[in-house]
Design a protein around this motif. Structure first.
Motif, mmCIF file in Angstrom:
data_model
loop_
_atom_site.group_PDB
_atom_site.id
_atom_site.type_symbol
_atom_site.label_atom_id
_atom_site.label_comp_id
_atom_site.label_asym_id
_atom_site.label_seq_id
_atom_site.Cartn_x
_atom_site.Cartn_y
_atom_site.Cartn_z
ATOM 1 N N SER A 217 -0.834 4.521 -9.998
ATOM 2 C CA SER A 217 -2.056 4.272 -9.234
ATOM 3 C C SER A 217 -1.665 3.766 -7.854
ATOM 4 C CB SER A 217 -2.946 3.235 -9.931
ATOM 5 O OG SER A 217 -2.316 1.958 -9.932
ATOM 6 N N ALA A 218 -2.647 3.760 -6.949
ATOM 7 C CA ALA A 218 -2.397 3.261 -5.602
ATOM 8 C C ALA A 218 -2.069 1.769 -5.627
ATOM 9 C CB ALA A 218 -3.609 3.521 -4.725
ATOM 10 N N GLN A 219 -2.733 1.029 -6.509
ATOM 11 C CA GLN A 219 -2.472 -0.411 -6.594
ATOM 12 C C GLN A 219 -1.046 -0.681 -7.065
ATOM 13 O OE1 GLN A 219 -5.053 1.182 -7.830
ATOM 14 N NE2 GLN A 219 -6.942 0.214 -7.068
ATOM 15 N N ALA A 220 -0.595 0.111 -8.036
ATOM 16 C CA ALA A 220 0.772 -0.061 -8.533
ATOM 17 C C ALA A 220 1.779 0.276 -7.444
ATOM 18 C CB ALA A 220 1.004 0.822 -9.755
ATOM 19 N N ALA A 221 1.493 1.303 -6.650
ATOM 20 C CA ALA A 221 2.393 1.676 -5.552
ATOM 21 C C ALA A 221 2.478 0.560 -4.521
ATOM 22 C CB ALA A 221 1.913 2.968 -4.903
ATOM 23 N N THR A 222 1.335 -0.032 -4.182
ATOM 24 C CA THR A 222 1.322 -1.134 -3.215
ATOM 25 C C THR A 222 2.130 -2.316 -3.730
ATOM 26 O OG1 THR A 222 -0.854 -0.449 -2.408
ATOM 27 C CG2 THR A 222 -0.157 -2.695 -1.906
ATOM 28 N N GLY A 223 1.942 -2.652 -5.012
ATOM 29 C CA GLY A 223 2.676 -3.772 -5.592
ATOM 30 C C GLY A 223 4.176 -3.540 -5.625
ATOM 31 N N THR A 224 4.579 -2.342 -6.005
ATOM 32 C CA THR A 224 6.004 -2.022 -6.057
ATOM 33 C C THR A 224 6.616 -2.054 -4.664
ATOM 34 O OG1 THR A 224 5.624 -0.600 -7.987
ATOM 35 C CG2 THR A 224 7.694 -0.303 -6.797
ATOM 36 N N ALA A 225 5.922 -1.485 -3.682
ATOM 37 C CA ALA A 225 6.426 -1.491 -2.314
ATOM 38 C C ALA A 225 6.568 -2.911 -1.786
ATOM 39 C CB ALA A 225 5.503 -0.677 -1.417
ATOM 40 N N THR A 226 5.613 -3.769 -2.102
ATOM 41 C CA THR A 226 5.671 -5.165 -1.650
ATOM 42 C C THR A 226 6.876 -5.882 -2.240
ATOM 43 O OG1 THR A 226 3.260 -5.229 -1.460
ATOM 44 C CG2 THR A 226 4.404 -7.338 -1.549
ATOM 45 N N LEU A 227 7.138 -5.648 -3.536
ATOM 46 C CA LEU A 227 8.295 -6.273 -4.182
ATOM 47 C C LEU A 227 9.607 -5.813 -3.555
ATOM 48 C CD1 LEU A 227 7.278 -6.147 -7.968
ATOM 49 C CD2 LEU A 227 7.393 -8.159 -6.475
ATOM 50 N N LEU A 228 9.624 -4.621 -3.028
ATOM 51 C CA LEU A 228 10.818 -4.120 -2.351
ATOM 52 C C LEU A 228 10.942 -4.701 -0.948
ATOM 53 C CD1 LEU A 228 13.208 -2.038 -2.229
ATOM 54 C CD2 LEU A 228 11.533 -0.424 -1.274
ATOM 55 N N ILE A 229 9.822 -4.782 -0.240
ATOM 56 C CA ILE A 229 9.831 -5.189 1.162
ATOM 57 C C ILE A 229 10.274 -6.630 1.344
ATOM 58 C CG2 ILE A 229 8.275 -5.755 3.071
ATOM 59 C CD1 ILE A 229 6.748 -3.213 2.405
#
Length: 282
Positions: free
Chosen positions: A187-199
């Motif tokens: 989902s878009a929310q999961a993508a945002t969360g994963t990207a944030t954890l990487l950033i």
């Protein structure tokens, strides 16, 4: 008198059946990029968000944290900060790509694209071009603001040009990381969360905002050997008078070459993963 049927009909080959052919790779990629860019303009909040986000972070580091940080080597903190800030702008400004790709996958856009008679990889390449363009726009705005808050160059035109190339190549290569995250998220929310954890660790466990020597001893090897420290060091060397002027142990050529090596490695690995993932039906 009898006549025989002419065999010409059997002897002649039938006219070939016309087949629909799709666009070539370059045309399809450019159309995919155009579609994504039009989405940006139809959602002006995306463009505005990148502009405002860059300004907020720059002002926060420059005026709130800057007074407490001494980068050494006779550098003003604003001069130390800006090259690292532009490098990590790739992360903050590129993150929406992961969300956008995940939304396209969830809403059936990718299924429709796969059904078209075009090279499948062209769809993702076009997306990468459009998202890189949006990221570079945000970096351009941040650069203008950097000069407003006191950043000054100490270099020549050729090195400024090379610094821009380093930023461009790093932006494009890392965009494939976000695209891969979007394609593998449910989902878009999961993508945002994963990207944030990487950033967060890439941006802060680095020499982008503070000298890596001020970090805890066990953290310094991680900070010194991750790509955004490399990118930051290359940009500082190119814009502030060389590696010696900013207290780096290796030459400017070393940091630039290492930046390109990191970018090439990231591009090969994540572009391959993204194209493979897109080609598969969920």
């Amino acid at each position: 008198m009898t006549t025989t049927a002419s065999p010409t009909t059997d002897a002649r080959t039938e006219a070939p059946i016309a087949r629909a052919t799709g666009a070539g790779f370059a045309t399809a990629a450019l159309q995919s990029a155009k579609r994504t860019i039009l989405q940006f303009f139809r959602t002006p909040q995306l463009l505005l968000l990148g502009t405002i986000q860059g300004a907020l972070f720059l002002f926060m580091f420059r005026y709130i944290f800057g007074g407490a940080i001494n980068p050494g080597n006779g550098l003003e903190y604003v001069d130390f900060l800006v090259p690292g800030f532009l490098a990590t702008g790739i992360l903050w400004l590129g993150m929406p790509a992961a969300t956008g790709v995940a939304e396209d996958a969830a809403t059936g856009v990718h299924d429709r694209m796969r059904s078209l008679p075009i090279p499948r990889s062209s769809v993702i390449v076009g997306r990468s071009l459009a998202d890189t363009a949006l990221t570079l726009w945000g970096i351009f705005v941040a650069t203008v603001l950097a000069f407003i808050v006191g950043f000054r160059l100490n270099t020549n035109v050729a090195e400024v040009g090379l610094a821009l190339v380093v930023l461009l190549v790093a932006s494009y290569s890392f965009m494939w990381v976000f695209i891969t995250i979007g394609l593998t998220s449910k989902s878009a929310q999961a993508a945002t969360g994963t990207a944030t954890l990487l950033i967060i660790p890439l941006a802060f466990v680095s020499a982008a905002y503070v000298p890596s020597g001020t970090l805890p001893g066990w953290m310094q090897p991680v900070a010194n050997n991750q790509p955004f420290t490399i990118f930051s060091n290359a940009l500082r060397s190119l814009t502030l008078g060389g590696a010696d002027a900013v207290g780096l142990s290796h030459s400017t050529a070393y940091w630039v070459a290492l930046s390109f090596a990191w970018s090439a490695g990231i591009l090969v690995v994540f572009a391959s993963l993204a194209v493979y993932r897109f080609a598969r039906r969920r």
